[in-house]
Design an enzyme around this catalytic site. Sequence first.
Site, PDB file in Angstrom:
ATOM      1  N   CYS A   5     -56.657 -83.148 -35.458  1.00  0.00           N
ATOM      2  CA  CYS A   5     -55.231 -83.299 -35.168  1.00  0.00           C
ATOM      3  C   CYS A   5     -54.955 -83.043 -33.692  1.00  0.00           C
ATOM      4  O   CYS A   5     -55.704 -82.352 -33.005  1.00  0.00           O
ATOM      5  CB  CYS A   5     -54.417 -82.324 -36.018  1.00  0.00           C
ATOM      6  SG  CYS A   5     -54.470 -82.679 -37.787  1.00  0.00           S
ATOM      7  N   ARG A  64     -52.181 -86.762 -36.785  1.00  0.00           N
ATOM      8  CA  ARG A  64     -52.866 -86.060 -37.874  1.00  0.00           C
ATOM      9  C   ARG A  64     -54.185 -86.706 -38.280  1.00  0.00           C
ATOM     10  O   ARG A  64     -54.273 -87.925 -38.443  1.00  0.00           O
ATOM     11  CB  ARG A  64     -51.966 -85.998 -39.107  1.00  0.00           C
ATOM     12  CG  ARG A  64     -52.554 -85.121 -40.215  1.00  0.00           C
ATOM     13  CD  ARG A  64     -51.686 -85.081 -41.442  1.00  0.00           C
ATOM     14  NE  ARG A  64     -52.232 -84.128 -42.406  1.00  0.00           N
ATOM     15  CZ  ARG A  64     -52.153 -84.254 -43.708  1.00  0.00           C
ATOM     16  NH1 ARG A  64     -51.518 -85.286 -44.241  1.00  0.00           N
ATOM     17  NH2 ARG A  64     -52.693 -83.352 -44.504  1.00  0.00           N
ATOM     18  N   ILE A  68     -56.768 -82.157 -45.956  1.00  0.00           N
ATOM     19  CA  ILE A  68     -56.221 -81.596 -47.189  1.00  0.00           C
ATOM     20  C   ILE A  68     -54.826 -82.174 -47.407  1.00  0.00           C
ATOM     21  O   ILE A  68     -53.974 -82.075 -46.532  1.00  0.00           O
ATOM     22  CB  ILE A  68     -56.169 -80.055 -47.116  1.00  0.00           C
ATOM     23  CG1 ILE A  68     -57.578 -79.486 -46.932  1.00  0.00           C
ATOM     24  CG2 ILE A  68     -55.521 -79.470 -48.367  1.00  0.00           C
ATOM     25  CD1 ILE A  68     -57.615 -77.982 -46.728  1.00  0.00           C
ATOM     26  N   GLY A  91     -56.000 -77.850 -37.188  1.00  0.00           N
ATOM     27  CA  GLY A  91     -57.042 -76.955 -37.662  1.00  0.00           C
ATOM     28  C   GLY A  91     -57.122 -76.876 -39.162  1.00  0.00           C
ATOM     29  O   GLY A  91     -56.721 -77.792 -39.889  1.00  0.00           O
ATOM     30  N   GLU A  92     -57.644 -75.749 -39.655  1.00  0.00           N
ATOM     31  CA  GLU A  92     -57.789 -75.530 -41.090  1.00  0.00           C
ATOM     32  C   GLU A  92     -57.747 -74.030 -41.374  1.00  0.00           C
ATOM     33  O   GLU A  92     -58.372 -73.237 -40.660  1.00  0.00           O
ATOM     34  CB  GLU A  92     -59.112 -76.120 -41.583  1.00  0.00           C
ATOM     35  CG  GLU A  92     -59.258 -76.108 -43.086  1.00  0.00           C
ATOM     36  CD  GLU A  92     -60.489 -76.868 -43.569  1.00  0.00           C
ATOM     37  OE1 GLU A  92     -60.782 -76.790 -44.785  1.00  0.00           O
ATOM     38  OE2 GLU A  92     -61.157 -77.531 -42.744  1.00  0.00           O
ATOM     39  N   ASP A 115     -52.699 -76.986 -46.100  1.00  0.00           N
ATOM     40  CA  ASP A 115     -52.818 -75.625 -45.576  1.00  0.00           C
ATOM     41  C   ASP A 115     -51.857 -75.373 -44.420  1.00  0.00           C
ATOM     42  O   ASP A 115     -51.448 -74.232 -44.187  1.00  0.00           O
ATOM     43  CB  ASP A 115     -54.255 -75.330 -45.140  1.00  0.00           C
ATOM     44  CG  ASP A 115     -54.817 -76.372 -44.178  1.00  0.00           C
ATOM     45  OD1 ASP A 115     -54.283 -77.493 -44.115  1.00  0.00           O
ATOM     46  OD2 ASP A 115     -55.810 -76.069 -43.493  1.00  0.00           O
TER      47      ASP A 115
END
Length: 372
Positions: A5, A64, A68, A91-92, A115
């Site tokens: 992203c 993006r 998820i 990120g994650e 998330d």
Amino acid sequence: MARMCGIGGVVCWRADTRADASVARTLVRWLRHRGPDGEGTYVGRARGLAPGGAEARVACAHTRLAVIDPRPVAQGPLASDDGRILLLFNGEIYNHRSLRSGLERRGHRFRSRCDAEVVLRAYEEAGPACVAWFEGMYAFAVLDRRRGRLVLARDPAGEKPLFVAQPPGGFVFASEIAAIVAAAHAAGLALDRTLCRAWVPLQRALGFVPAPHTLLRGVESLRPGEVRLLEAGRLRVQRRLVFGRFAPAPFGESGPGADPAERAASRPRSVLVRLRRAVERAVRARLESDVPLGGFLSGGIDSALVCALARRALGRLETFTLGFDEPGWDERAAAAATARAIGAVHHDSRVGAEALERIEAIVLRHGAPFGD
């Protein structure tokens, strides 16, 4: 180029500058290669960001890479229910499921499975202090129009980049230095783009310039674990997280902030068993995805271990290796042997002298020469 992203924004308060739709589009154009799956923008005004707490104009963008919940509902910028808090996230968050459960018990309602929305709701719950709850890799910005501030945060390991600039009359942030330069120009902000020669010896010695410095005088990088706040025209460091030290969320969820005494009681005595469990847990945490996953595989022990554990957890794993014409640098044979041993579906590609034709584009996207 690597895909992930991209986030960016411009805040302006001087009359001869602008933060409008054209600036937001400029950010999208320079960040689109990072996030090919969707894009979103916000243009508006926010009190409290300009000197003296006055109103400032704001333009921001998010591109993006959907991992998820790839549905449009998870496209950034994500907004609170009243629209006064906006999140730009890259990120994650690996412990997002446990945090989500606790936040739901606190009355928060989610529109997506992403998330990133957990970060938004956690910020609504605790403000900037919520960053201590996150186990993951991230760089994000929160435009908080309720409290009149812009919050910027980077993960403690410094995996995700986040750069900032403070030219006269405004403020710019982005995932890449090139996006900052382009957005500042589009906004009419006079950014100092001269080479900072003081950091050239570090660049040559280390292969990179350590944060918060960059090779441009007018651009800084957030340090790993750093949280900065823009309020009343001033940017300040609010806190800095230390890698490996997390705080428990206040709603009883076990995650990176689980009770230390409880963790110690269940910890095996063998150092090797503890190390194996820690590595297995770390690999499993990074395998959640709604799209196919793959692994980079070299001839070394570290990537072999990660890919072997990932293949065991997923059942099927595709691995990838880049090789070179120079025998001393080419690890394709060792990588292929490792892939056979762990049962992975392997692919390799050769990188030759023709790659030099793309060197300028690579440096442009990275923001500086690098020696890795």
